[in-house]
Design a protein around this motif. Sequence first.
Motif, PDB file in Angstrom:
ATOM      1  N   LEU A   1      23.684  44.935  42.911  1.00  4.54           N
ATOM      2  CA  LEU A   1      24.308  45.851  43.871  1.00  4.54           C
ATOM      3  C   LEU A   1      23.560  47.179  43.919  1.00  4.54           C
ATOM      4  O   LEU A   1      23.366  47.758  45.002  1.00  4.54           O
ATOM      5  N   ASN A   2      23.106  47.668  42.760  1.00  2.54           N
ATOM      6  CA  ASN A   2      22.338  48.916  42.728  1.00  2.54           C
ATOM      7  C   ASN A   2      21.025  48.773  43.495  1.00  2.54           C
ATOM      8  O   ASN A   2      20.593  49.709  44.187  1.00  2.54           O
ATOM      9  N   ILE A   3      20.373  47.619  43.359  1.00  6.45           N
ATOM     10  CA  ILE A   3      19.124  47.382  44.087  1.00  6.45           C
ATOM     11  C   ILE A   3      19.391  47.332  45.589  1.00  6.45           C
ATOM     12  O   ILE A   3      18.642  47.909  46.388  1.00  6.45           O
ATOM     13  N   ILE A   4      20.464  46.660  45.982  1.00 10.80           N
ATOM     14  CA  ILE A   4      20.831  46.588  47.400  1.00 10.80           C
ATOM     15  C   ILE A   4      21.071  47.992  47.958  1.00 10.80           C
ATOM     16  O   ILE A   4      20.608  48.333  49.057  1.00 10.80           O
ATOM     17  N   ARG A   5      21.781  48.818  47.189  1.00 16.28           N
ATOM     18  CA  ARG A   5      22.055  50.196  47.636  1.00 16.28           C
ATOM     19  C   ARG A   5      20.769  51.016  47.728  1.00 16.28           C
ATOM     20  O   ARG A   5      20.577  51.804  48.663  1.00 16.28           O
ATOM     21  N   SER A   6      19.890  50.859  46.735  1.00 14.74           N
ATOM     22  CA  SER A   6      18.668  51.669  46.682  1.00 14.74           C
ATOM     23  C   SER A   6      17.803  51.473  47.917  1.00 14.74           C
ATOM     24  O   SER A   6      17.217  52.424  48.439  1.00 14.74           O
ATOM     25  N   TYR A   7      17.704  50.224  48.388  1.00 10.81           N
ATOM     26  CA  TYR A   7      16.757  49.913  49.460  1.00 10.81           C
ATOM     27  C   TYR A   7      17.445  49.499  50.757  1.00 10.81           C
ATOM     28  O   TYR A   7      16.779  49.013  51.675  1.00 10.81           O
ATOM     29  N   LYS A   8      18.770  49.713  50.786  1.00 10.24           N
ATOM     30  CA  LYS A   8      19.535  49.394  51.992  1.00 10.24           C
ATOM     31  C   LYS A   8      19.218  47.972  52.466  1.00 10.24           C
ATOM     32  O   LYS A   8      18.957  47.730  53.655  1.00 10.24           O
ATOM     33  N   LEU A   9      19.270  47.017  51.545  1.00 10.22           N
ATOM     34  CA  LEU A   9      18.951  45.637  51.878  1.00 10.22           C
ATOM     35  C   LEU A   9      19.964  45.083  52.864  1.00 10.22           C
ATOM     36  O   LEU A   9      21.167  45.327  52.737  1.00 10.22           O
TER      37      LEU A   9
ATOM     38  N   SER B   1       7.449  49.056  43.562  1.00  5.65           N
ATOM     39  CA  SER B   1       6.631  48.900  42.358  1.00  5.65           C
ATOM     40  C   SER B   1       7.492  49.174  41.139  1.00  5.65           C
ATOM     41  O   SER B   1       8.229  50.161  41.098  1.00  5.65           O
ATOM     42  N   CYS B   2       7.414  48.285  40.152  1.00  7.65           N
ATOM     43  CA  CYS B   2       8.232  48.432  38.955  1.00  7.65           C
ATOM     44  C   CYS B   2       7.573  47.720  37.786  1.00  7.65           C
ATOM     45  O   CYS B   2       6.584  47.011  37.950  1.00  7.65           O
ATOM     46  N   SER B   3       8.095  47.957  36.585  1.00  2.00           N
ATOM     47  CA  SER B   3       7.714  47.308  35.323  1.00  2.00           C
ATOM     48  C   SER B   3       6.566  47.980  34.589  1.00  2.00           C
ATOM     49  O   SER B   3       6.364  47.727  33.408  1.00  2.00           O
ATOM     50  N   SER B   4       5.792  48.825  35.254  1.00  3.93           N
ATOM     51  CA  SER B   4       4.822  49.688  34.582  1.00  3.93           C
ATOM     52  C   SER B   4       4.424  50.788  35.555  1.00  3.93           C
ATOM     53  O   SER B   4       4.780  50.737  36.739  1.00  3.93           O
ATOM     54  N   ALA B   5       3.681  51.775  35.054  1.00  3.58           N
ATOM     55  CA  ALA B   5       3.418  52.987  35.830  1.00  3.58           C
ATOM     56  C   ALA B   5       2.418  52.740  36.965  1.00  3.58           C
ATOM     57  O   ALA B   5       1.410  52.048  36.796  1.00  3.58           O
ATOM     58  N   LEU B   6       2.715  53.317  38.112  1.00  5.14           N
ATOM     59  CA  LEU B   6       1.820  53.293  39.272  1.00  5.14           C
ATOM     60  C   LEU B   6       1.352  54.723  39.515  1.00  5.14           C
ATOM     61  O   LEU B   6       2.164  55.624  39.719  1.00  5.14           O
ATOM     62  N   SER B   7       0.041  54.926  39.506  1.00  7.25           N
ATOM     63  CA  SER B   7      -0.454  56.290  39.663  1.00  7.25           C
ATOM     64  C   SER B   7      -0.230  56.796  41.084  1.00  7.25           C
ATOM     65  O   SER B   7      -0.266  56.011  42.043  1.00  7.25           O
ATOM     66  N   PRO B   8       0.014  58.102  41.254  1.00  6.25           N
ATOM     67  CA  PRO B   8       0.208  58.659  42.602  1.00  6.25           C
ATOM     68  C   PRO B   8      -0.982  58.403  43.521  1.00  6.25           C
ATOM     69  O   PRO B   8      -0.806  58.234  44.725  1.00  6.25           O
TER      70      PRO B   8
ATOM     71  N   PRO C   1       6.272  52.962  53.259  1.00 10.19           N
ATOM     72  CA  PRO C   1       6.527  53.658  51.995  1.00 10.19           C
ATOM     73  C   PRO C   1       6.422  52.720  50.794  1.00 10.19           C
ATOM     74  O   PRO C   1       6.785  51.545  50.866  1.00 10.19           O
ATOM     75  N   VAL C   2       5.899  53.266  49.702  1.00 16.46           N
ATOM     76  CA  VAL C   2       5.876  52.577  48.416  1.00 16.46           C
ATOM     77  C   VAL C   2       6.860  53.304  47.513  1.00 16.46           C
ATOM     78  O   VAL C   2       6.725  54.517  47.296  1.00 16.46           O
ATOM     79  N   VAL C   3       7.867  52.586  47.021  1.00 16.96           N
ATOM     80  CA  VAL C   3       8.883  53.225  46.188  1.00 16.96           C
ATOM     81  C   VAL C   3       8.758  52.724  44.747  1.00 16.96           C
ATOM     82  O   VAL C   3       8.714  51.524  44.500  1.00 16.96           O
ATOM     83  N   GLU C   4       8.680  53.677  43.836  1.00 12.00           N
ATOM     84  CA  GLU C   4       8.591  53.338  42.412  1.00 12.00           C
ATOM     85  C   GLU C   4       9.981  53.247  41.803  1.00 12.00           C
ATOM     86  O   GLU C   4      10.870  54.049  42.117  1.00 12.00           O
ATOM     87  N   ALA C   5      10.142  52.283  40.906  1.00 15.22           N
ATOM     88  CA  ALA C   5      11.407  52.101  40.202  1.00 15.22           C
ATOM     89  C   ALA C   5      11.132  51.921  38.713  1.00 15.22           C
ATOM     90  O   ALA C   5       9.982  51.718  38.292  1.00 15.22           O
TER      91      ALA C   5
ATOM     92  N   THR D   1      16.476  53.173  37.465  1.00 15.71           N
ATOM     93  CA  THR D   1      16.332  54.235  38.475  1.00 15.71           C
ATOM     94  C   THR D   1      15.389  53.760  39.570  1.00 15.71           C
ATOM     95  O   THR D   1      14.626  52.810  39.391  1.00 15.71           O
ATOM     96  N   SER D   2      15.442  54.447  40.701  1.00 15.94           N
ATOM     97  CA  SER D   2      14.485  54.193  41.773  1.00 15.94           C
ATOM     98  C   SER D   2      14.389  55.414  42.669  1.00 15.94           C
ATOM     99  O   SER D   2      15.364  56.146  42.835  1.00 15.94           O
ATOM    100  N   ASN D   3      13.210  55.605  43.231  1.00 15.71           N
ATOM    101  CA  ASN D   3      13.081  56.585  44.297  1.00 15.71           C
ATOM    102  C   ASN D   3      13.805  56.079  45.537  1.00 15.71           C
ATOM    103  O   ASN D   3      13.905  54.865  45.776  1.00 15.71           O
ATOM    104  N   ASN D   4      14.312  57.003  46.312  1.00 15.95           N
ATOM    105  CA  ASN D   4      14.929  56.646  47.581  1.00 15.95           C
ATOM    106  C   ASN D   4      13.866  56.327  48.627  1.00 15.95           C
ATOM    107  O   ASN D   4      12.725  56.802  48.542  1.00 15.95           O
TER     108      ASN D   4
END
Length: 547
Positions: free
Chosen positions: A214-222, A304-311, A324-328, A339-342
């Motif tokens: 549910l949190n993932i659905i909310r984060s990305y307005k699935l 992008s998730c599970s490890s760091a993505l450089s800016p 958009p690319v959203v990091e979580a 957590t996730s970026n909006n």
Amino acid sequence: MSTIQNVIKLSDKTALVVPDLNLSITYNHLNAIVYHLQSMFNNPVSPLFNKGSKRQLKIATSMPNGLEFISSFLSITTTGNIISPLNPSLTKNEISNFLIDLQADAIIVPRYAHLKYNSDLILAIKEVVKPLIVEIWYDSARKLLQFEIFSNNNLTSIYNSIIDKPNIPPYDSNEHLIGSGAKDDIALILFTSGTTGKPKKVGLTHSNLTCSQLNIIRSYKLRSNDINYLIMPLFHIHGLQILFSSLSSNGCVIIPNKFSARKFYPDFKKYQFNWFSAVPTMHLILLNLNIPNDIKGKLRFMRSCSSALSPTILEKLENKFGCPVVEAYGMTEASHQVTSNNLPFHGKIKRMPGTVGIPQGSVEIMIINSNSSSTTTTIEKLEHDQIGEVAVSGDNLTLGYINNDDANRASFFTYLGKVFFKTGDLGTIDNEGRLTLKGRMKEIINRGGEKISPIEIDYILSSNDKIKEVVTFGAPDLKYGQIVQCALVLQDNVNGDENEFKNWLVGKIASFKIPDKFYIVKELPKSATGKIQRRTMSEIFSSKSKV
């Protein structure tokens, strides 16, 4: 908080597309497939019917991504049993160790696996003795998944779903997937990567999993018109929760049996998917892939998730794909997303590259003094922008490691009446609530008392146009305790050497952070999920006299 079956609504809408089988499966069809597979547990003549007079049977799987895995997951969990997906690439010893630790009642494998007598999988199963072998395959004539159960010791067939026709009650359709799983039932057991020794068993309930979905659905307005391209492996929490978040939002999932960069664009043209989630390594592969420009602006977002993505890489991805690319930030113990970026233009807190965003729903995070013990009286909560250990709480959080009191005492604590998990990650929270990760506590480099974040150096080096991939790590040193070292993969047809990169860093970071040694290699070692395991780099590269 709910159950897996109650969050999946039935309809004639397409739920799954399986390119390898050339199949499209609606939600109603998926329900029929799951119902048939549930007879594995519900049919009184099945060897797994009330095996040992207990509920919550532990069923391992060793299968690639596909309809067989998804349907097995649903049939196991919706009958109140537990699934534990194993990486199909594990060795014999790894498989047997996991099956013994799990105390598996059965393991589900592809058809004809039992005929491969000398495979690591079959040798491991026979060595363990206990688990039955269940083979599963798609029956195109009946449009169902059939299964056959074999004894462990002599590999003889003891049940076949075609011959031993299920003696189960007639199916009454309703709005949701059929099932009897309870919200507090453990649905999934995953093993951690075992960074501190023996892998730990993480048990996640129906409530844990559906809360995170549910949190993932909310984060990305699935939405129901979203089409997800699933390329993460389903033996990993990242892949599982992206899959079931899509199904819980009544979307469509395209599910190849594995990630293939050369199939990405043809699959996009054929299926017109509009989002996907991946680890940075996969994103980097796609970034360096020659993809026609007509994909630009067609994706709704990339995650992008599970490890760091450089800016720097994030910016290049957005320029190439026009979305958009959203990091979580996620972990197994928290049922994936923490957590996730909006998305742009959604939410009050704007996304910020280099951060992993904000928590959603009931999830809470705080930064604590990394020296805090796991007792309430000694937990020190830090203020904004102070670096410390990230702690997580919420309905998505596991109740604890299974049969591991020592790990639970070290990892969980109660603060103001809420249970928190100490993640082992260092980070800061800004005044708007965004989390920025600084690295794993055990990966922070201590060079003569100076604490150095390897992620910071990775980010800076990744902005050099000559560098394709980079990982910075600490290596043992007699004088300083640890020194900074770095492994690089260069762009194609590009040359560079250690002195060049050392000089390039001068003025960009403090001199004590500049790596003492650079290893220039063709590729970086990665885990089965495509993650770079920073903690193993020192051991790997210190054994190389020349690279």
